[in-house]
Design a protein around this motif. Structure first.
Motif, PDB file in Angstrom:
ATOM      1  N   LYS A 130       9.117  55.796  27.189  1.00  9.87           N
ATOM      2  CA  LYS A 130       8.250  56.748  26.928  1.00  9.87           C
ATOM      3  C   LYS A 130       9.248  58.136  26.311  1.00  9.87           C
ATOM      4  CE  LYS A 130       4.625  59.830  28.333  1.00  9.87           C
ATOM      5  NZ  LYS A 130       3.850  60.118  29.648  1.00  9.87           N
ATOM      6  N   PHE A 131      10.200  58.329  26.980  1.00 11.08           N
ATOM      7  CA  PHE A 131      10.974  59.300  26.307  1.00 11.08           C
ATOM      8  C   PHE A 131      11.721  58.986  25.057  1.00 11.08           C
ATOM      9  CE2 PHE A 131      12.197  60.629  31.219  1.00 11.08           C
ATOM     10  CZ  PHE A 131      11.232  61.426  31.037  1.00 11.08           C
ATOM     11  N   TYR A 132      12.457  57.820  24.999  1.00 11.45           N
ATOM     12  CA  TYR A 132      12.981  57.368  23.667  1.00 11.45           C
ATOM     13  C   TYR A 132      11.870  57.562  22.498  1.00 11.45           C
ATOM     14  CZ  TYR A 132      15.463  54.334  20.377  1.00 11.45           C
ATOM     15  OH  TYR A 132      16.064  53.922  19.261  1.00 11.45           O
ATOM     16  N   ASN A 133      11.003  56.793  22.867  1.00 11.90           N
ATOM     17  CA  ASN A 133       9.657  56.681  21.725  1.00 11.90           C
ATOM     18  C   ASN A 133       9.427  58.203  21.452  1.00 11.90           C
ATOM     19  OD1 ASN A 133       9.817  54.021  21.326  1.00 11.90           O
ATOM     20  ND2 ASN A 133       8.187  53.848  23.046  1.00 11.90           N
ATOM     21  N   SER A 134       9.290  58.991  22.241  1.00 12.82           N
ATOM     22  CA  SER A 134       8.884  60.404  21.853  1.00 12.82           C
ATOM     23  C   SER A 134      10.253  61.240  21.163  1.00 12.82           C
ATOM     24  CB  SER A 134       8.313  61.391  23.174  1.00 12.82           C
ATOM     25  OG  SER A 134       9.678  61.663  23.778  1.00 12.82           O
ATOM     26  N   VAL A 135      11.212  61.115  21.471  1.00  9.98           N
ATOM     27  CA  VAL A 135      12.724  61.503  20.698  1.00  9.98           C
ATOM     28  C   VAL A 135      12.648  60.881  19.382  1.00  9.98           C
ATOM     29  CG1 VAL A 135      14.999  61.427  20.619  1.00  9.98           C
ATOM     30  CG2 VAL A 135      13.822  61.716  22.736  1.00  9.98           C
ATOM     31  N   VAL A 136      12.371  59.384  19.016  1.00  4.11           N
ATOM     32  CA  VAL A 136      12.184  58.911  17.754  1.00  4.11           C
ATOM     33  C   VAL A 136      11.194  59.624  17.032  1.00  4.11           C
ATOM     34  CG1 VAL A 136      11.764  56.854  16.548  1.00  4.11           C
ATOM     35  CG2 VAL A 136      13.532  56.935  18.624  1.00  4.11           C
ATOM     36  N   LYS A 137      10.043  59.683  17.629  1.00  6.61           N
ATOM     37  CA  LYS A 137       8.893  60.292  16.849  1.00  6.61           C
ATOM     38  C   LYS A 137       9.159  61.801  16.651  1.00  6.61           C
ATOM     39  CE  LYS A 137       3.827  60.864  16.930  1.00  6.61           C
ATOM     40  NZ  LYS A 137       3.981  61.517  15.611  1.00  6.61           N
ATOM     41  N   ARG A 138       9.750  62.430  17.198  1.00  5.21           N
ATOM     42  CA  ARG A 138       9.922  63.897  17.214  1.00  5.21           C
ATOM     43  C   ARG A 138      10.917  64.152  15.857  1.00  5.21           C
ATOM     44  NH1 ARG A 138      11.918  65.983  21.944  1.00  5.21           N
ATOM     45  NH2 ARG A 138      14.099  65.475  21.273  1.00  5.21           N
ATOM     46  N   ASN A 139      12.015  63.240  15.913  1.00  4.56           N
ATOM     47  CA  ASN A 139      12.741  63.184  15.045  1.00  4.56           C
ATOM     48  C   ASN A 139      12.303  62.879  13.486  1.00  4.56           C
ATOM     49  OD1 ASN A 139      14.802  64.126  16.698  1.00  4.56           O
ATOM     50  ND2 ASN A 139      15.892  62.441  16.843  1.00  4.56           N
ATOM     51  N   GLU A 140      11.531  61.702  13.477  1.00  3.46           N
ATOM     52  CA  GLU A 140      10.926  61.479  12.393  1.00  3.46           C
ATOM     53  C   GLU A 140       9.987  62.506  11.679  1.00  3.46           C
ATOM     54  OE1 GLU A 140       8.830  57.727  13.331  1.00  3.46           O
ATOM     55  OE2 GLU A 140      10.709  56.495  13.028  1.00  3.46           O
ATOM     56  N   ASP A 141       9.208  63.257  12.738  1.00  2.02           N
ATOM     57  CA  ASP A 141       8.466  64.223  12.371  1.00  2.02           C
ATOM     58  C   ASP A 141       9.312  65.260  11.835  1.00  2.02           C
ATOM     59  OD1 ASP A 141       5.847  63.022  13.371  1.00  2.02           O
ATOM     60  OD2 ASP A 141       5.728  64.214  15.007  1.00  2.02           O
ATOM     61  N   LYS A 142      10.431  65.675  12.368  1.00  2.00           N
ATOM     62  CA  LYS A 142      11.158  66.636  11.773  1.00  2.00           C
ATOM     63  C   LYS A 142      11.734  66.351  10.473  1.00  2.00           C
ATOM     64  CE  LYS A 142      13.362  68.666  15.976  1.00  2.00           C
ATOM     65  NZ  LYS A 142      14.623  68.638  16.601  1.00  2.00           N
ATOM     66  N   ILE A 143      12.151  65.044  10.212  1.00  9.33           N
ATOM     67  CA  ILE A 143      12.373  64.684   8.780  1.00  9.33           C
ATOM     68  C   ILE A 143      11.432  64.787   7.902  1.00  9.33           C
ATOM     69  CG2 ILE A 143      13.377  62.667   7.551  1.00  9.33           C
ATOM     70  CD1 ILE A 143      14.952  61.904  10.260  1.00  9.33           C
ATOM     71  N   LEU A 144      10.341  64.303   8.267  1.00 13.03           N
ATOM     72  CA  LEU A 144       9.038  64.467   7.281  1.00 13.03           C
ATOM     73  C   LEU A 144       8.665  65.802   7.157  1.00 13.03           C
ATOM     74  CD1 LEU A 144       6.831  62.859   5.816  1.00 13.03           C
ATOM     75  CD2 LEU A 144       5.433  62.752   8.181  1.00 13.03           C
ATOM     76  N   ASN A 145       8.769  66.797   8.216  1.00  9.61           N
ATOM     77  CA  ASN A 145       8.304  68.121   7.659  1.00  9.61           C
ATOM     78  C   ASN A 145       9.148  68.708   6.820  1.00  9.61           C
ATOM     79  OD1 ASN A 145       5.772  67.866   9.400  1.00  9.61           O
ATOM     80  ND2 ASN A 145       7.234  68.953  11.193  1.00  9.61           N
ATOM     81  N   GLY A 146      10.535  68.492   7.084  1.00  8.26           N
ATOM     82  CA  GLY A 146      11.692  68.922   6.031  1.00  8.26           C
ATOM     83  C   GLY A 146      11.343  68.379   4.651  1.00  8.26           C
TER      84      GLY A 146
END
Length: 193
Positions: free
Chosen positions: A141-157
């Motif tokens: 759960k931690f790993y998947n949330s970190v991956v999703k958060r990083n993907e969201d940061k990239i997408l937002n940027g």
């Protein structure tokens, strides 16, 4: 490259694919939206993604599907796949066996490092055998949330980078206005006490 010119080339690239999906509701106006949304991808990325997607989907691919396939192909070409959650767990357990808390841990990527940090090295090293199943689920759960958060940061940027300067300015002004409103509300609540 000029953004409008690139968008025109994307429309030209996507138009023939419409014939493969005769029941598609995507029309010329829809293609304009697709082109605007896909501007950060190269024509080659879009074409390869579409060639893969026409083998997998029954309906005209969404912008999201095109981005996902372009990302998957980029990762394959550049050999930079993130580990799966299961692989990340295995990597963490390997570090427990090899280094325990006494040596510095080595990570294949920042996402695994962040998931380990969230879970805790000491906690991973002190797991009892009956706790491993629950710990694995929590780590996943931690790993998947970190991956999703990083993907969201990239997408937002990427989205912010594609916006016109005026839109960015409006967003910043709106944020400042919202912060002022929140401060005013908090101040009024404090004065009521």
């Amino acid at each position: 490259m000029n953004s409008k010119l690139h968008q025109a080339e994307i429309i030209k690239l996507l138009t023939p694919y419409l014939s493969l999906f005769p029941h598609s509701k995507v029309d010329s106006l829809g293609l304009v939206i697709y082109a605007k949304s896909l501007t950060e991808l190269s024509l080659a990325q879009i074409e390869v993604a579409m060639l893969k997607l026409i083998r997998k989907v029954d309906f005209f691919p969404t912008v999201h599907q095109i981005f996902e396939e372009a990302k998957n192909i980029d990762e394959l070409v550049n050999e930079k796949n993130l580990p799966t959650a299961e692989e990340a767990w295995g990597e963490a357990m390997e570090q427990v066996r090899k280094n325990h808390i006494y040596k510095e841990w080595q990570y294949s990527c920042d996402e695994v490092k962040e998931a380990v940090k969230l879970f805790g090295i000491t906690e991973l090293c002190s797991l009892k055998s009956e706790e491993v199943g629950i710990a694995r689920a929590q780590f996943t759960k931690f790993y998947n949330s970190v991956v999703k958060r990083n993907e969201d940061k990239i997408l937002n940027g990427q989205i912010l980078a594609s916006l016109p300067e005026k839109t960015l300015k409006d967003l910043k002004e709106r944020k400042q206005s919202s912060l002022i409103q929140v401060k005013d509300i908090l101040k009024s609540l404090k004065n009521k006490k």
